[in-house]
Scaffold this active site. Structure first.
Site, short mmCIF file in Angstrom:
data_model
loop_
_atom_site.label_atom_id
_atom_site.label_comp_id
_atom_site.label_asym_id
_atom_site.label_seq_id
_atom_site.Cartn_x
_atom_site.Cartn_y
_atom_site.Cartn_z
N HIS A 70 58.43 45.84 44.51
CA HIS A 70 59.16 47.07 44.79
C HIS A 70 59.53 47.12 46.27
CE1 HIS A 70 54.80 47.83 44.95
NE2 HIS A 70 55.04 48.73 45.89
N ARG A 102 62.53 60.22 55.23
CA ARG A 102 61.84 60.27 53.94
C ARG A 102 60.35 60.02 54.17
NH1 ARG A 102 59.95 56.28 50.30
NH2 ARG A 102 59.97 56.97 48.13
C1 OGA Z 1 53.73 51.10 49.67
C2 OGA Z 1 54.95 51.48 48.90
C3 OGA Z 1 56.57 53.16 48.36
C4 OGA Z 1 57.26 54.34 48.94
O1 OGA Z 1 53.37 51.85 50.61
O2 OGA Z 1 53.14 50.06 49.32
O3 OGA Z 1 55.36 50.73 48.07
O4 OGA Z 1 57.91 55.04 48.18
N1 OGA Z 1 55.52 52.67 49.17
O5 OGA Z 1 57.18 54.55 50.15
NI NI Z 2 53.90 49.23 47.58
#
Ligand code: OGA
Ligand code: NI
Length: 316
Positions: free
Chosen positions: A252, A262
């Site tokens: 991701h 954000r």
């Molecule tokens: C993380 C991550 C997602 C976000 O901190 O590992 O995937 O929405 N964060 O910030």
């Molecule tokens: Ni993450």
């Protein structure tokens, strides 16, 4: 799979991403009759298999607790950079505060974000920041049982005894990561958070209303629509290894917004350093390793290539 492959064609695909609903699971049903409970559990294990990601509502973490965390998070990031970046900021260990990407070895690995990476046993040291500390404590008090409940459901499906987690994990072996993504004047050119998979059994994330979190589904990036009521749950590398690849630790990333900042908050449910992670099934896909070995390997990979590589390192 190299998650970093995604960063090579960053510019072409950051803006053109499908918005799709990821599974949304109502945990209220875990408290209803057996049939409802079993169906809910099935949805959880199926989502962990097919998506590696899902959202939950009626999760037991009140809006008040989340709002307090968000308020404190905004406050702490508002601290001037000169102070945040000091070694002992918040009276916590060095490298608690991170920005950009200290491990980057090429410009494509730069990131438009800052983070506070807090190991939970350390919060008692935050004696000058009582309100941040108490918000974290209130959050951890409710998010830990949620994580345990979810992990227990995922483990039960594989006939893994929950005592494994009870012996190796607690609120005191878990991490919290506060993320801030400042407005980014060129959001299609620089990523907020690089593609990665989490080092955890599971991660529980709360994101604000801005959006930008994207995950890999069927070889494509899709973006997760913000839902302020929901918490996002994702499977981490350790559960992928333990479940012999049945549950997937999915890549991701976060795309920063152009005009607005954000915030997000991630709770990583993980074990102590000496915990042994071993595939529950035979033949195993991954070799047996300790969490300490895993961390050592990822640190080495980060240093050498700017990317942590992750669980594929332990494939047999
Ligand atoms: C993380 C991550 C997602 C976000 O901190 O590992 O995937 O929405 N964060 O910030
Ligand atoms: Ni993450």
């Amino acid at each position: 799979m190299s998650l970093l492959q995604g960063t090579n064609d960053l510019i072409s695909d950051l803006s053109d991403v499908e918005k799709r609903e990821i599974p949304l699971i109502d945990l209220k049903r875990l408290k209803l009759d057996q049939l409802e409970r079993e169906e809910c559990m099935k949805e959880i294990t199926e989502a962990a298999r097919k998506w590696g990601f899902f959202q939950v509502v009626n999760h037991g973490v009140s809006q008040e607790v989340l709002k307090n965390m968000q308020f404190e998070e905004k406050e702490v990031f508002r601290t001037p950079f000169g102070i945040k970046s000091q070694e002992n900021f918040l009276n916590l260990p060095s490298r608690t505060y991170r920005w950009g990407n200290a491990s980057a070895i090429n410009p494509k690995q730069l990131m438009w974000s800052e983070a506070l990476h807090i190991f939970l046993p350390d919060i008692e040291k935050m004696d000058q920041h009582k309100s941040l500390r108490s918000s974290i404590e209130s959050f951890v008090k409710v998010v830990t049982p949620l994580a345990e409940n979810l992990v227990q459901i995922l483990a039960q499906e594989l006939n893994i005894n929950f005592s494994y987690f009870q012996q190796n994990c607690s609120a005191n072996t878990s991490y919290l990561r506060l993320n801030r993504y400042p407005p980014c004047p060129f959001p299609s050119k620089v990523i907020g958070l690089l593609p990665h998979a989490d080092t955890s059994f599971i991660t529980i994330v709360h994101q604000d209303h801005i959006g930008g979190l994207q995950l890999m589904k069927d070889g494509k990036w899709i973006s997760v629509k913000p839902n302020s009521e929901a918490l996002i749950v994702n499977v981490g590398d350790l559960f992928q290894a333990l479940s012999n690849g049945l549950y997937t630790s999915v890549g991701h990333r976060v795309v920063a917004a152009e005009k607005v900042e954000r915030f997000s908050l991630a709770y990583f449910y993980g074990p102590s350093i000496d915990a042994v992670i071993e595939s529950y099934a035979t033949p195993p896909l991954y070799r047996k390793f300790t969490f300490g070995e895993y961390k050592e390997q990822t640190m080495k990979d980060l240093k050498e290539g700017g990317d942590k590589v992750g669980i594929s390192r332990f494939l047999l």
